[in-house]
Scaffold this motif. Structure first.
Motif, mmCIF file in Angstrom:
data_model
loop_
_atom_site.group_PDB
_atom_site.id
_atom_site.type_symbol
_atom_site.label_atom_id
_atom_site.label_comp_id
_atom_site.label_asym_id
_atom_site.label_seq_id
_atom_site.Cartn_x
_atom_site.Cartn_y
_atom_site.Cartn_z
ATOM 1 N N GLY A 195 14.447 -12.670 5.139
ATOM 2 C CA GLY A 195 13.555 -11.579 4.361
ATOM 3 C C GLY A 195 14.014 -10.337 3.807
ATOM 4 O O GLY A 195 13.989 -10.300 2.758
ATOM 5 N N THR A 196 15.043 -9.487 4.382
ATOM 6 C CA THR A 196 15.638 -8.477 3.783
ATOM 7 C C THR A 196 16.371 -8.937 2.588
ATOM 8 O O THR A 196 16.204 -8.185 1.622
ATOM 9 N N SER A 197 17.259 -9.933 2.518
ATOM 10 C CA SER A 197 17.780 -10.575 1.302
ATOM 11 C C SER A 197 16.685 -10.819 0.257
ATOM 12 O O SER A 197 17.018 -10.338 -0.962
ATOM 13 N N ALA A 198 15.716 -11.432 0.567
ATOM 14 C CA ALA A 198 14.563 -11.679 -0.398
ATOM 15 C C ALA A 198 13.999 -10.438 -1.097
ATOM 16 O O ALA A 198 13.520 -10.462 -2.310
ATOM 17 N N HIS A 199 13.986 -9.471 -0.346
ATOM 18 C CA HIS A 199 13.366 -8.036 -0.844
ATOM 19 C C HIS A 199 14.195 -7.789 -1.919
ATOM 20 O O HIS A 199 13.687 -7.365 -3.100
ATOM 21 N N PHE A 200 15.423 -7.686 -1.711
ATOM 22 C CA PHE A 200 16.637 -7.028 -2.744
ATOM 23 C C PHE A 200 16.465 -8.068 -4.091
ATOM 24 O O PHE A 200 16.432 -7.486 -5.214
ATOM 25 N N LEU A 218 0.730 -1.115 -0.456
ATOM 26 C CA LEU A 218 0.149 0.174 -0.007
ATOM 27 C C LEU A 218 0.851 1.370 -0.047
ATOM 28 O O LEU A 218 0.326 2.185 -0.398
ATOM 29 N N TRP A 219 2.067 1.049 0.505
ATOM 30 C CA TRP A 219 2.887 2.369 0.626
ATOM 31 C C TRP A 219 4.444 2.044 0.582
ATOM 32 O O TRP A 219 5.037 2.986 -0.234
ATOM 33 N N LEU A 220 4.715 1.470 1.717
ATOM 34 C CA LEU A 220 6.315 1.667 1.721
ATOM 35 C C LEU A 220 7.045 0.965 0.613
ATOM 36 O O LEU A 220 8.252 1.181 0.401
ATOM 37 N N LYS A 221 6.603 0.094 -0.321
ATOM 38 C CA LYS A 221 7.293 -0.208 -1.467
ATOM 39 C C LYS A 221 7.849 1.018 -2.379
ATOM 40 O O LYS A 221 8.740 0.963 -3.076
ATOM 41 N N HIS A 222 7.324 2.142 -2.072
ATOM 42 C CA HIS A 222 7.591 3.612 -2.742
ATOM 43 C C HIS A 222 8.517 4.393 -2.137
ATOM 44 O O HIS A 222 8.965 5.354 -2.633
ATOM 45 N N THR A 223 9.096 3.588 -0.869
ATOM 46 C CA THR A 223 9.972 4.708 -0.015
ATOM 47 C C THR A 223 11.305 4.006 0.188
ATOM 48 O O THR A 223 11.520 2.618 0.064
ATOM 49 N N PRO A 224 12.196 4.602 0.605
ATOM 50 C CA PRO A 224 13.402 4.022 0.948
ATOM 51 C C PRO A 224 13.487 2.858 2.141
ATOM 52 O O PRO A 224 14.399 2.161 2.329
ATOM 53 N N ALA A 225 12.325 2.939 2.796
ATOM 54 C CA ALA A 225 11.830 1.885 4.110
ATOM 55 C C ALA A 225 11.535 0.591 3.483
ATOM 56 O O ALA A 225 10.759 -0.289 4.152
ATOM 57 N N SER A 226 11.414 0.343 2.173
ATOM 58 C CA SER A 226 10.834 -0.875 1.384
ATOM 59 C C SER A 226 11.254 -2.189 2.170
ATOM 60 O O SER A 226 10.516 -3.083 2.039
ATOM 61 N N TRP A 227 12.361 -2.174 2.479
ATOM 62 C CA TRP A 227 12.754 -3.473 3.031
ATOM 63 C C TRP A 227 12.229 -3.713 4.429
ATOM 64 O O TRP A 227 12.414 -4.968 4.970
ATOM 65 N N LEU A 228 11.662 -2.665 5.140
ATOM 66 C CA LEU A 228 11.267 -2.958 6.799
ATOM 67 C C LEU A 228 10.258 -3.980 6.724
ATOM 68 O O LEU A 228 10.214 -4.773 7.457
ATOM 69 N N PRO A 229 9.078 -3.864 5.742
ATOM 70 C CA PRO A 229 7.908 -5.118 6.150
ATOM 71 C C PRO A 229 8.696 -6.448 5.903
ATOM 72 O O PRO A 229 8.261 -7.260 6.703
ATOM 73 N N TYR A 230 9.639 -6.790 4.893
ATOM 74 C CA TYR A 230 10.138 -7.885 4.822
ATOM 75 C C TYR A 230 10.879 -8.405 6.013
ATOM 76 O O TYR A 230 11.130 -9.490 6.607
ATOM 77 N N THR A 231 11.900 -7.523 6.539
ATOM 78 C CA THR A 231 12.495 -7.683 7.823
ATOM 79 C C THR A 231 11.680 -8.220 9.040
ATOM 80 O O THR A 231 11.885 -8.809 9.744
ATOM 81 N N VAL A 232 10.623 -7.127 9.300
ATOM 82 C CA VAL A 232 9.589 -7.567 10.191
ATOM 83 C C VAL A 232 8.968 -8.825 9.889
ATOM 84 O O VAL A 232 8.750 -9.672 11.048
ATOM 85 N N ALA A 233 8.132 -9.025 8.909
ATOM 86 C CA ALA A 233 7.688 -10.141 8.665
ATOM 87 C C ALA A 233 8.278 -11.636 8.767
ATOM 88 O O ALA A 233 7.959 -12.449 9.450
ATOM 89 N N PHE A 234 9.327 -11.570 8.244
ATOM 90 C CA PHE A 234 10.373 -12.848 7.990
ATOM 91 C C PHE A 234 10.849 -12.865 9.667
ATOM 92 O O PHE A 234 10.899 -13.957 10.178
ATOM 93 N N GLY A 235 10.902 -11.949 10.122
ATOM 94 C CA GLY A 235 11.869 -11.992 11.712
ATOM 95 C C GLY A 235 10.935 -12.467 12.595
ATOM 96 O O GLY A 235 11.158 -13.197 13.504
ATOM 97 N N LEU A 236 9.546 -12.228 12.189
ATOM 98 C CA LEU A 236 8.506 -12.759 13.448
ATOM 99 C C LEU A 236 8.147 -14.153 12.975
ATOM 100 O O LEU A 236 7.593 -14.751 13.754
#
Length: 301
Positions: free
Chosen positions: A190-195, A141-159
């Protein structure tokens, strides 16, 4: 989700199909089935690693599968206009193979199914997983357009490991949160998968105004980041558990180190395909197999 794109047309040069004739397979294709299957497989292996029984394990895996499909359908529905403009023949919505309304309904139905399935794993585990899915939707919805696009992947996979270890409290009251090394390894993967996931579409994303961190860094830097993060995850999995490092762990670490060094120098044809992302998923599965083999080290509490 918006329905403003209902009247979008198939771009010139695309192989048009009769609207809505894609059926079940067309809708499934719009849900990003390969990444969804990869994450679901990872969940199943981790469920085995933490000792979940058949009922709890199946429920947890079903919750993750529903959540992943909801995320994929949401992503394709919101990206429909850009995919049409980019003449994406691999996107059923862009070719007219399926109707936008069908994908919208599928995304909502999967999300609605995900919530009770998650809560059936216990209140704490359930809300942790709902949080994972919410993080992924926030990316769409939003973060994919921002420099924080990695954050959802980090949070979701980390949890994700916490979802499974907390699920185990249904049968083992002494269980609880996972060890820090397991959470760190999953977050790094998760962060790796984002890139890696951004690589096949990075040029189209930039042209369409999707400027997440991979798009801002560029293709080569994103390949290097994906490889380095995957290597870091394997290092944590290998060295984090108590006890001596196994031979399998040493071999995996050597392979990922070689990939980490070779990936940035990959030929353009390889760098532009989906191979880097599929390799990350394979490394994730390999990490999970190591966890299964060393399941006795997953002391939680």
């Amino acid at each position: 989700m918006t329905t403003a794109d209902e009247g979008a047309t198939v771009p010139a040069g695309a192989t048009a199909r009769r609207p809505g004739r894609g059926g079940f397979l067309g809708v499934l294709k719009a849900g990003h089935p390969v990444p969804a299957a990869g994450v679901t497989l990872l969940t199943a292996l981790l469920a085995a690693a933490v000792g979940l029984g058949p009922v709890a394990g199946t429920t947890a895996v079903a919750a993750v599968a529903a959540g992943q499909l909801s995320i994929g359908w949401c992503n394709d529905r919101l990206d429909m206009r850009r995919d049409v403009a980019a003449a994406r023949l691999d996107k059923p919505l862009a070719t007219g193979e399926v109707r936008p309304g069908a994908v919208t309904a599928a995304a909502c139905a999967a999300l609605l199914a995900c919530v009770p399935l998650s809560l059936a794993c216990g209140a704490r585990a359930g809300w942790v997983h709902v949080g994972c899915v919410a993080a992924a939707w926030s990316y769409n919805l939003w973060l994919k357009h921002t420099p924080a696009s990695w954050l959802p992947y980090t949070v979701a996979f980390g949890l994700l490991p916490a979802f499974l270890t907390l699920t185990s409290t249904l049968t083992s009251p002494s269980a609880g949160w996972p060890p820090v090394w397991l959470t760190a390894a999953a977050a790094l993967l998760g962060t790796s998968a984002h890139f890696a996931n951004a690589l096949p579409d990075i040029d189209e994303d930039i042209a369409g105004g999707v400027l997440g961190l991979p798009q801002r860094l560029g293709r080569r830097a994103s390949i290097a980041m994906a490889a380095a993060l995957a290597f870091a995850s394997c290092t944590v999995v290998t060295l984090g558990p108590p006890g001596p490092v196994t031979l399998a762990g040493r071999l995996l670490l050597g392979v990922t180190l070689a990939l980490c060094l070779a990936a940035p120098a990959a030929p353009p044809a390889l760098a532009r395909g989906r191979m880097p992302f599929l390799m990350i998923l394979a490394l994730a599965a390999a990490d999970a197999v190591l966890l299964v083999l060393a399941g006795h080290t997953l002391a939680v509490g």
